[in-house]
Design a protein around this motif. Sequence first.
Motif, PDB file in Angstrom:
ATOM      1  N   ASP A  67       0.866  -1.180   0.000  1.00 30.82           N
ATOM      2  CA  ASP A  67       0.000   0.000   0.000  1.00 30.82           C
ATOM      3  C   ASP A  67       0.906   1.236   0.000  1.00 30.82           C
ATOM      4  N   GLY A  68       1.093   1.817  -1.177  1.00 30.79           N
ATOM      5  CA  GLY A  68       2.046   2.916  -1.316  1.00 30.79           C
ATOM      6  C   GLY A  68       1.751   4.101  -0.421  1.00 30.79           C
ATOM      7  N   ASP A  69       0.500   4.488  -0.315  1.00 34.61           N
ATOM      8  CA  ASP A  69       0.138   5.641   0.514  1.00 34.61           C
ATOM      9  C   ASP A  69       0.443   5.370   1.985  1.00 34.61           C
ATOM     10  N   ALA A  70       0.100   4.171   2.446  1.00 30.39           N
ATOM     11  CA  ALA A  70       0.345   3.823   3.848  1.00 30.39           C
ATOM     12  C   ALA A  70       1.842   3.772   4.141  1.00 30.39           C
ATOM     13  N   LEU A  71       2.619   3.235   3.202  1.00 31.34           N
ATOM     14  CA  LEU A  71       4.066   3.153   3.407  1.00 31.34           C
ATOM     15  C   LEU A  71       4.683   4.541   3.463  1.00 31.34           C
ATOM     16  N   ARG A  72       4.308   5.401   2.525  1.00 29.62           N
ATOM     17  CA  ARG A  72       4.858   6.767   2.525  1.00 29.62           C
ATOM     18  C   ARG A  72       4.471   7.520   3.793  1.00 29.62           C
ATOM     19  N   GLY A  77       5.959   9.920   8.880  1.00 33.04           N
ATOM     20  CA  GLY A  77       5.690  10.019  10.309  1.00 33.04           C
ATOM     21  C   GLY A  77       6.892   9.634  11.149  1.00 33.04           C
ATOM     22  N   CYS A  78       7.611   8.595  10.738  1.00 35.93           N
ATOM     23  CA  CYS A  78       8.805   8.179  11.471  1.00 35.93           C
ATOM     24  C   CYS A  78       9.886   9.256  11.432  1.00 35.93           C
ATOM     25  N   ALA A  79      10.079   9.867  10.265  1.00 42.73           N
ATOM     26  CA  ALA A  79      11.086  10.927  10.145  1.00 42.73           C
ATOM     27  C   ALA A  79      10.770  12.078  11.099  1.00 42.73           C
ATOM     28  N   GLU A  80       9.497  12.395  11.219  1.00 46.62           N
ATOM     29  CA  GLU A  80       9.092  13.484  12.130  1.00 46.62           C
ATOM     30  C   GLU A  80       9.263  13.070  13.584  1.00 46.62           C
ATOM     31  N   ASP A  81       8.793  11.862  13.911  1.00 50.20           N
ATOM     32  CA  ASP A  81       8.839  11.404  15.306  1.00 50.20           C
ATOM     33  C   ASP A  81      10.261  11.184  15.798  1.00 50.20           C
ATOM     34  N   GLY A  84      14.539  12.517  12.156  1.00 48.22           N
ATOM     35  CA  GLY A  84      15.423  12.193  11.042  1.00 48.22           C
ATOM     36  C   GLY A  84      15.481  10.700  10.789  1.00 48.22           C
ATOM     37  N   ILE A  85      16.160  10.320   9.728  1.00 44.73           N
ATOM     38  CA  ILE A  85      16.385   8.908   9.392  1.00 44.73           C
ATOM     39  C   ILE A  85      17.826   8.773   8.896  1.00 44.73           C
ATOM     40  N   ASP A  86      18.557   7.822   9.465  1.00 49.71           N
ATOM     41  CA  ASP A  86      19.928   7.559   9.044  1.00 49.71           C
ATOM     42  C   ASP A  86      20.060   6.273   8.239  1.00 49.71           C
ATOM     43  N   VAL A  87      19.171   5.323   8.492  1.00 48.98           N
ATOM     44  CA  VAL A  87      19.266   3.998   7.876  1.00 48.98           C
ATOM     45  C   VAL A  87      17.885   3.520   7.469  1.00 48.98           C
ATOM     46  N   VAL A  88      17.766   2.931   6.276  1.00 49.53           N
ATOM     47  CA  VAL A  88      16.551   2.188   5.925  1.00 49.53           C
ATOM     48  C   VAL A  88      16.959   0.792   5.461  1.00 49.53           C
ATOM     49  N   ALA A 125      15.325  12.610   4.092  1.00 48.58           N
ATOM     50  CA  ALA A 125      15.891  12.496   5.435  1.00 48.58           C
ATOM     51  C   ALA A 125      17.255  11.825   5.400  1.00 48.58           C
ATOM     52  N   LEU A 126      17.426  10.827   4.543  1.00 47.76           N
ATOM     53  CA  LEU A 126      18.717  10.150   4.425  1.00 47.76           C
ATOM     54  C   LEU A 126      19.801  11.104   3.928  1.00 47.76           C
TER      55      LEU A 126
END
Length: 252
Positions: A67-72, A77-81, A84-88, A125-126
């Motif tokens: 589900d593309g919308d849910a994944l995005r 949301g994770c980047a905000e909470d 930032g994001i360093d690793v995926v 974020a990366l």
Amino acid sequence: MDLQLAGRKALVTGGSKGIGRAVVESLAGEGATVAFCARGAEGVEACVADLTAAGHDVRGAAVDVADGDALRAWVTGCAEDLGGIDVVVANVSALAIPPTEENWEASFRTDMLGTVRLVEAALPALEASGAGSIVTISSVSGREIDFAAGPYGTFKGAIVHYTQGLAHQLAGRVRANSVSPGNTYFEGGVWESIESGDRELYDRALALNPTGRMARPEEIAVAVTFLASPVASFVTGTNLVVDGALTRGVQL
């Protein structure tokens, strides 16, 4: 060795069991804050409870990566909470093996688009991280013809190609590598199911590995964790095969 992951923020798809859960635990064990998703809410909640009780900083969500919308929305949301994001780590697979049209579609939506959408959503974020790292989970089935040739093997091969393309496009900004596990056995996994449902195939697959056994999820996770870490700062565009010498082709 200090992998310099303390204080980093990591996202993992398919993190409630098997290789994904081992990756979540390994990254968190190195001091990273880890957000993960999986389709089943019950499995996510159980995993969060177990790892939190073990002292790890993790949080989980029930998300279907097809589900593309849910994944995005989850990535944003994770980047905000997390700040930032360093690793995926793109780990989810439909595990669609028989070459039916439905399995081709499922593999494209889940394995391929699930990986692409995760990366594209996390990329701003990366790039802002200064130590951004992408690790995709492929398979030895992506580099040689085996019983999983068809949707599964085809898209696992495509994921390696996509990842190495990212490494060149993002060089100097974000690293991108893939890990190709060999047959990996864990409770509730595909090989446990094959062991009980198709013993002939299980025995044939086991006999192919000169180590006499299949991999454990944590053995794959340590490879992922190293590639994800700042210590691997000059490793990008690599497909790391972790298969106990199962495959016999020379990777040049």
